[in-house]
Design a protein around this motif. Structure first.
Motif, short mmCIF file in Angstrom:
data_model
loop_
_atom_site.label_atom_id
_atom_site.label_comp_id
_atom_site.label_asym_id
_atom_site.label_seq_id
_atom_site.Cartn_x
_atom_site.Cartn_y
_atom_site.Cartn_z
N ALA A 1 0.93 -1.11 -0.15
CA ALA A 1 -0.07 0.05 0.10
C ALA A 1 1.00 1.12 -0.17
O ALA A 1 0.48 2.26 -0.69
CB ALA A 1 -1.10 -0.07 1.08
N MET B 1 -6.69 3.16 -4.09
CA MET B 1 -6.08 3.88 -2.97
C MET B 1 -5.02 4.69 -3.70
O MET B 1 -4.97 5.80 -3.60
CB MET B 1 -5.48 3.06 -1.94
N ARG C 1 0.15 1.57 -11.67
CA ARG C 1 0.22 2.94 -11.73
C ARG C 1 0.07 3.36 -13.24
O ARG C 1 -0.63 4.39 -13.58
CB ARG C 1 1.55 3.81 -11.44
N GLU D 1 3.65 1.56 -0.92
CA GLU D 1 4.37 1.53 -2.46
C GLU D 1 3.66 2.11 -3.40
O GLU D 1 3.94 3.01 -4.32
CB GLU D 1 4.96 0.26 -2.80
N ALA D 2 2.31 1.89 -3.11
CA ALA D 2 1.28 2.35 -4.42
C ALA D 2 0.75 3.98 -4.08
O ALA D 2 0.71 4.69 -5.11
CB ALA D 2 0.02 1.50 -4.06
N THR D 3 1.00 4.60 -2.72
CA THR D 3 0.69 5.69 -2.70
C THR D 3 1.18 6.23 -1.14
O THR D 3 1.36 5.42 -0.30
CB THR D 3 -0.93 5.89 -2.74
#
Lengths: 406, 406
Positions: free
Chosen positions: A54, B83, B20, A56-58
């Protein structure tokens, strides 16, 4: 025939071999004629791995979506245990939080259980099925997935036990019970056979990280006996029960220590109404939890004020208070992260005087200086220099007669 | 303002970097003013990893519990994309199968969609939110989690597009469209701009593994244009549409090949009523799918019978037929796994004669022997020796005028 709720933590389901061990234990309880409801955590490490994904995603993962993500951990173990039990020839079924009707508020990441609809679980138990519930998760009234916070599976287990009016809630973990002190620093620590909810509440918050504190509150409220025991041995663990249930009442049940504290001191604070608010409001706004607060009277309309915060927040708290000190005209402000909190806990001290002086004397004999003191009905805590932690725990353990005979 | 459903496969969401990329693509469509519903597969490899875990847990994983386990894969990607989108400052929300009200039958592992309640999705779209739906999963009427079978996310996407009456369903994958033949063996293969549902149905079943065949059936039934395209480029892919929609009708749209076939031949089978049933009933009972069946007349009240089965089932099918051959007094039975099926497909052949003879002549010119033939309205398939596969595809591709000009 009893209703038994068994909860297994992350290390107990860390891999397939360990889950098989869980399956055997569950089966045994089932074959003894009990109705068994199993609550599972995620495999050890999985929740951290998902959190890493998570992040890493944002930068700041949305809390609703984070709960959807984290809930997969317990879903995985519940499905695996259920299919393993079925493969062993016994009837079983997994239920996710929403299927088990664990209804919570909307506080994503730290939701509170509002109610549990037990119809589905009871129907499955009636068919002699083993019910495997994914812990840690629930749903809000709109059907969104929520999670109950770190250690939330304990709360899932106790809450489901309460809703079912279960005979016992067994918490299987990687330790074999609650000890009178941390055996790593106090070799004479003994396993406690029976402990009260209130003592456990104080133990948990002070560092004996075996049970999520909220689960103990739940157990106390609904008077559910909780059996904390090891998933790697057959030995009895520690029963957490109501203090009126005829347990032997020791004056002190255990000695705990907490190294995760730092203290902030403001010197020569003007002793005026409103000053305390100025000191603590910005700390609260920064989301920093304050534990102990001590105010010493000084002469000349001034006072010294000391409080403790989690070690990780020490620098931030100091920065905040430096600004505050300037506005309220305090003489100095400093931080000390090299402290420890040692506590003695026991429902017995309610009816015994002299516990505090026994504690202070024991520390004094070893020349351990007490920096701060705080007390509650069943607990006395002292802040001391960090380097004395192990020594302090051992002398208190001996002083209160807790040492193992051997 | 259009409703656009975008589905991204496992390779398109294989890691955070690729997710992404998906987020940017989704955002672009959203910013163009469209209502966007995103359907996601699990990260590439995850479903296989989960299947491995299940097989480690038990020999024959219970299908209900396997679906609970597998559903975590899509749950993970849906939460992460949602997210990430929120982190990019756009409103988004993930929905799991049951939250998106994807109601299926109870056929765990291969469930069929019965209906989709679109209220929640429509409400979110009205608020200009991007809706991210976990593909591949649904729930039955009792609230159990079900999955739609391999490639089921395609069906999720097309079914949701149909329920929303979407303007287009975009299937993003790791190839940039449907080709007239496999470019790996036919360098002159061209990307098809427009293809009919029926041609696509024949393509999919014959080996062009780009779309789950059930999703094409859904798209045809509800007349949803499907755009198959690459998630790694901006290029247009292949539109799959109704054949009446004014597309240019070539006689043949593509040449496919299938190496996953084996043939079983029974020689000198008594030509009596009931014999075919005796041959095929035990095959069906063993769960083996029979594709082509050819029966040649012989003199003397006997016949030769040949059929094809998946290569993996060849040995099992041979064993079964050896027993059958003994009871029905057939002279001999043998298996041949070294075969291939090459097919030409095109809605245009309905109105053109001579397609079959053109095909047979093209193969004959290269001395490729035809072992079996089967035809449908828009397809002609020949079983040939496996070693001629590439050559056969290339000569048919040229013979039907499909070669790229360059």
């Amino acid at each position: 025939m009893a209703i038994v709720v068994q909860k297994f933590g992350g290390t107990s389901v860390a891999d397939i071999t360990r889950i098989r061990n869980v399956a055997n234990r569950v089966l045994k309880t089932h074959h003894q004629g009990n109705d068994v409801v199993v609550i599972l955590s995620a495999m050890a490490g999985v929740t951290d791995r998902l959190l890493g994904l998570a992040n890493e995603a944002t930068d700041a993962p949305d809390r609703r979506e984070l709960d959807v993500l984290l809930a997969t951990g317990e879903q995985t173990t519940a499905a695996i245990l259920a299919m393993m039990l079925k493969g062993m020839g016994v009837q079983a079924q997994s239920l996710l939080g929403h299927q088990a009707e664990v209804v919570t508020d909307c506080e994503y990441g730290n939701a509170r259980i509002l109610e549990i609809g037990t119809d589905r679980i009871k129907r499955l138990l009636k068919d002699r099925k083993i019910v495997v519930v994914a812990g840690f998760q629930g749903m809000d009234i709109k059907g969104n997935i929520t999670t109950l916070g770190r250690g939330g599976s304990d709360t899932s287990a106790v809450a489901i036990a309460a809703a079912l009016n279960a005979d016992v809630c067994e918490i299987y973990t990687d330790v074999d019970g609650i000890y009178t002190a941390d055996p790593n620093i106090c070799p004479k620590a003994r396993k406690i056979k029976v402990i009260s909810y209130d003592e456990m509440l104080n133990m948990a918050s002070l560092g004996a990280k075996v049970l999520q504190i909220r689960s103990v509150g739940f157990a106390k409220k609904y008077n559910i006996p909780v059996h904390v025991r090891s998933s790697f041995s057959e030995e009895e663990g520690t029963m957490v029960v109501n203090e009126d249930s005829g347990m032997e009442q020791l004056v002190v049940s255990g000695v705990t220590h907490d190294l995760n504290q730092a203290r902030i001191t403001l010197k020569k604070v003007p002793d005026q109404p409103g000053v305390a608010a100025k000191i603590f409001s910005p700390i609260a706004e920064a989301g920093i939890l304050v534990d102990m607060i001590i105010q010493n009277t000084r002469s000349g309309g001034q006072t010294d004020l000391t409080f403790t915060v989690p070690k990780a927040d020490c620098t931030k708290a100091l920065e905040i208070e430096k600004k505050v000190a300037a506005t309220i005209d305090a003489e100095d402000v400093f931080a000390d992260p090299n402290i420890a909190k040692v506590s003695v806990i026991g429902v017995g001290m309610k009816n015994h005087s002299g516990v505090a002086s026994l504690m202070f004397n024991a520390l004094a004999r070893e020349n351990i200086n007490i920096i701060m003191i705080s007390t509650s009905e069943i607990r006395i805590s002292c802040i001391i220099e960090e380097k004395y932690t192990e020594l302090a725990v051992r002398v208190l353990h001996t002083a209160f007669g807790l040492d193992r005979d051997d």
